[in-house]
Design a protein around this motif. Structure first.
Motif, mmCIF file in Angstrom:
data_model
loop_
_atom_site.group_PDB
_atom_site.id
_atom_site.type_symbol
_atom_site.label_atom_id
_atom_site.label_comp_id
_atom_site.label_asym_id
_atom_site.label_seq_id
_atom_site.Cartn_x
_atom_site.Cartn_y
_atom_site.Cartn_z
ATOM 1 N N MET A 191 6.773 -3.506 2.789
ATOM 2 C CA MET A 191 7.748 -2.452 3.100
ATOM 3 C C MET A 191 7.561 -1.916 4.521
ATOM 4 N N ALA A 221 -4.055 1.968 2.144
ATOM 5 C CA ALA A 221 -4.186 0.999 1.049
ATOM 6 C C ALA A 221 -4.887 1.620 -0.164
ATOM 7 N N SER A 272 -2.532 7.895 1.555
ATOM 8 C CA SER A 272 -1.520 6.874 1.299
ATOM 9 C C SER A 272 -0.119 7.459 1.453
ATOM 10 N N PHE A 321 1.689 -3.389 -3.715
ATOM 11 C CA PHE A 321 1.597 -1.929 -3.771
ATOM 12 C C PHE A 321 0.230 -1.459 -3.262
ATOM 13 N N THR A 322 -0.824 -2.057 -3.790
ATOM 14 C CA THR A 322 -2.165 -1.559 -3.486
ATOM 15 C C THR A 322 -2.523 -1.816 -2.032
ATOM 16 N N TYR A 347 5.160 8.767 -6.437
ATOM 17 C CA TYR A 347 3.738 8.802 -6.056
ATOM 18 C C TYR A 347 3.269 10.254 -5.918
ATOM 19 N N LEU A 378 -3.866 6.050 -5.149
ATOM 20 C CA LEU A 378 -3.631 6.072 -6.593
ATOM 21 C C LEU A 378 -3.479 4.659 -7.133
ATOM 22 N N CYS A 382 4.988 -0.839 6.081
ATOM 23 C CA CYS A 382 3.977 0.188 6.334
ATOM 24 C C CYS A 382 2.913 -0.341 7.295
HETATM 25 N N1 PFF Z 1 -1.386 1.466 -1.276
HETATM 26 C C1 PFF Z 1 -1.177 2.764 -1.876
HETATM 27 C C2 PFF Z 1 -2.022 2.847 -3.121
HETATM 28 O O1 PFF Z 1 -2.603 1.850 -3.550
HETATM 29 O O2 PFF Z 1 -2.117 3.930 -3.694
HETATM 30 C C3 PFF Z 1 0.283 3.011 -2.171
HETATM 31 C C4 PFF Z 1 1.196 2.634 -1.037
HETATM 32 C C5 PFF Z 1 1.034 3.226 0.212
HETATM 33 C C6 PFF Z 1 2.161 1.652 -1.222
HETATM 34 C C7 PFF Z 1 1.841 2.836 1.270
HETATM 35 C C8 PFF Z 1 2.964 1.255 -0.184
HETATM 36 C C9 PFF Z 1 2.787 1.843 1.064
HETATM 37 F F1 PFF Z 1 3.535 1.468 2.056
#
Ligand code: PFF
Length: 446
Positions: free
Chosen positions: A229, A22, A317, A223-224, A104, A25, A231
């Motif tokens: 997705m 989580a 991440s 995203f954060t 990313y 970036l 994950c």
């Molecule tokens: N959460 C990560 C971040 O904030 O940088 C990005 C990320 C990692 C998004 C894994 C989605 C994911 F499945």
């Protein structure tokens, strides 16, 4: 013979890995520029409401789906709803893993190269921080090479397996990143003129909000927190049946939110004090933070350590993004982990090349946006919200909210998921996301 599926070695191992996924970036680079381009405080408030109302319930849902099935993003849906098209939700997640990791890794490459630039002293007091950033990202070779370096490291860790590398690294490094961020906040807040940044960050003007910025807040929340997705389904799948879900999820959501909010206090006071534009876009953190380091005693040291840690946060991440795709190939097609990691890692690297070049070296655009911006727009406005929406519908109506809630509460710790969860996951979460997506997309594309 097939090796047994791995499990986290302890509860802490899961929290660190999931928090490592989580926190990345998204909390520093993406959070600050999205807040900056969407008007500041009002956006932050909407974002926090979304974290509480959508983020936490979705985290509980995904981790529960994973722990229950011990399967990857696609396999989890197949296990709970065999012979239905619901596995396509997982497939959307695998696609998102490809798309997100490709750009990313480019940004993580910027961070790696900023580590060396800082040591080399080219970002000291009086430097043209904005010019340095623009010329860095618009070069043809250097950013692609750093992207390759970063992808190679990510791929090597995933090839080695989930448990070993990840948790050990994160345990030591996350606290250090935290302390450094606090130091940055202190320096930033005491710069003359910092107050204007504080009011941008803390005094909401709700007239700044548009449908598109609310969609951006939903996209940023997903995203954060690495949601929408599969994950967290994948990471949850390495939990044992005896592990708790509600408390662990609260830790991950809490840590991630705390770090993003603190990063804002490091960035916005400095943006205003040093005369940068908060709406500058993707460069905000890379322009502002080096300028703050240049104002600090031992700035070279702090700056170098910071960019190193940011790269490591990005790495913890990135491995989770790659793991979503690799776990699918390993579980469903019995592919060797190393082979899957290599194959997918190379494909993602290739997709990242046009993303990197589109930042200025070559004119590659889709729908009027540089390819890099297009990929980010696509995942933020469509892939993650849609994945989250469908996952909520699945948990709320197909597996049913009652079953999901009971499953989440199996072996719970302090927190017990109440009846409120059923209302949220069945109605509020999917309807809110649907409305926001429709109006946001109309505005964005109109
Ligand atoms: N959460 C990560 C971040 O904030 O940088 C990005 C990320 C990692 C998004 C894994 C989605 C994911 F499945």
């Amino acid at each position: 013979m097939k090796a047994p599926r791995e499990l986290w070695t302890s509860r802490v191992a899961f929290i660190l890995a999931a928090a490592g996924s989580a926190v990345g970036l998204g909390n520093i680079w993406r959070f600050s520029y999205v807040v900056g381009t969407n008007g500041g405080a009002a956006f932050v408030i909407v974002y926090l409401i979304i974290i509480a109302l959508i983020g936490y319930p979705m985290m509980v849902t995904e981790v529960t789906l994973g722990r229950k099935t011990h399967k990857n993003a696609i396999g989890a849906f197949k296990a709970l709803a065999p012979n239905t098209p619901w596995w396509l939700v997982g497939a959307l997640g695998v696609l998102a893993g490809f798309v997100i990791l490709s750009f990313y890794s480019v940004v993580a490459g910027w961070s790696l190269s900023y580590f060396f630039k800082t040591i080399g002293g080219s970002l000291g007091a009086g430097a043209d921080f904005e010019g340095a950033f623009v010329s860095h990202i618009s070069a043809a070779w250097a950013p692609v090479i750093w992207h390759a370096v970063f992808m190679a490291i990510t791929l090597a860790i995933i090839a080695a397996g989930v448990v070993k590398g990840i948790s050990r690294t994160v345990r030591v490094l996350m606290p250090v990143l935290f302390v450094l961020l606090i130091l940055l906040v202190l320096r930033s807040l005491t710069l003359p003129g910092a107050g204007a940044g504080l009011s941008f960050y803390l005094q909401p003007d709700f007239s700044d909000l548009t449908a598109q910025s609310i969609l951006a807040a939903v996209g940023q929340a997903f995203f954060t927190l690495s949601l929408g997705m599969g994950c967290m389904i994948t990471y949850g799948s390495y939990l044992s049946d005896n592990d708790d879900v509600p408390d662990n999820s609260a830790w991950v959501v809490g840590l991630d939110t705390l770090i993003a909010i603190i990063a804002g206090f490091a960035i916005f006071p400095a943006v205003f004090a040093l005369g940068f534009d908060p709406a500058a876009g993707a460069g905000l953190a890379f322009i502002t933070l080096p300028a703050v380091f240049a104002e600090m005693p031992a700035g070279v040291l702090f700056g170098a350590v910071f960019f190193l840690l940011l790269s490591i946060a990005a790495l913890t991440s990135a491995i989770s993004l790659l793991e979503v795709v690799v776990a699918w190939l390993v579980d469903e097609y019995q592919m060797a982990r190393k082979k899957a990691a290599l194959m997918i890692g190379v494909l993602i690297f290739l997709l990242g090349i046009p993303a990197s070049l589109s930042m200025g070296a070559v004119d590659i655009s889709v729908g009027g946006m540089p390819f890099f911006d297009f990929l980010d727009f696509f995942q933020e406005s469509i892939l993650l919200p849609l994945g989250g929406l469908l996952t909520a519908v699945f948990a709320g109506h197909v597996w049913t909210a009652r079953t999901t809630r009971e499953s989440a509460n199996t072996n719970h710790g302090k927190i017990v998921i109440g009846a409120w969860y059923e209302v949220l996951i069945k109605y509020i979460v999917p309807i809110a996301i649907a409305i926001v997506m429709i109006f946001g997309l109309i505005e964005a594309l109109g």
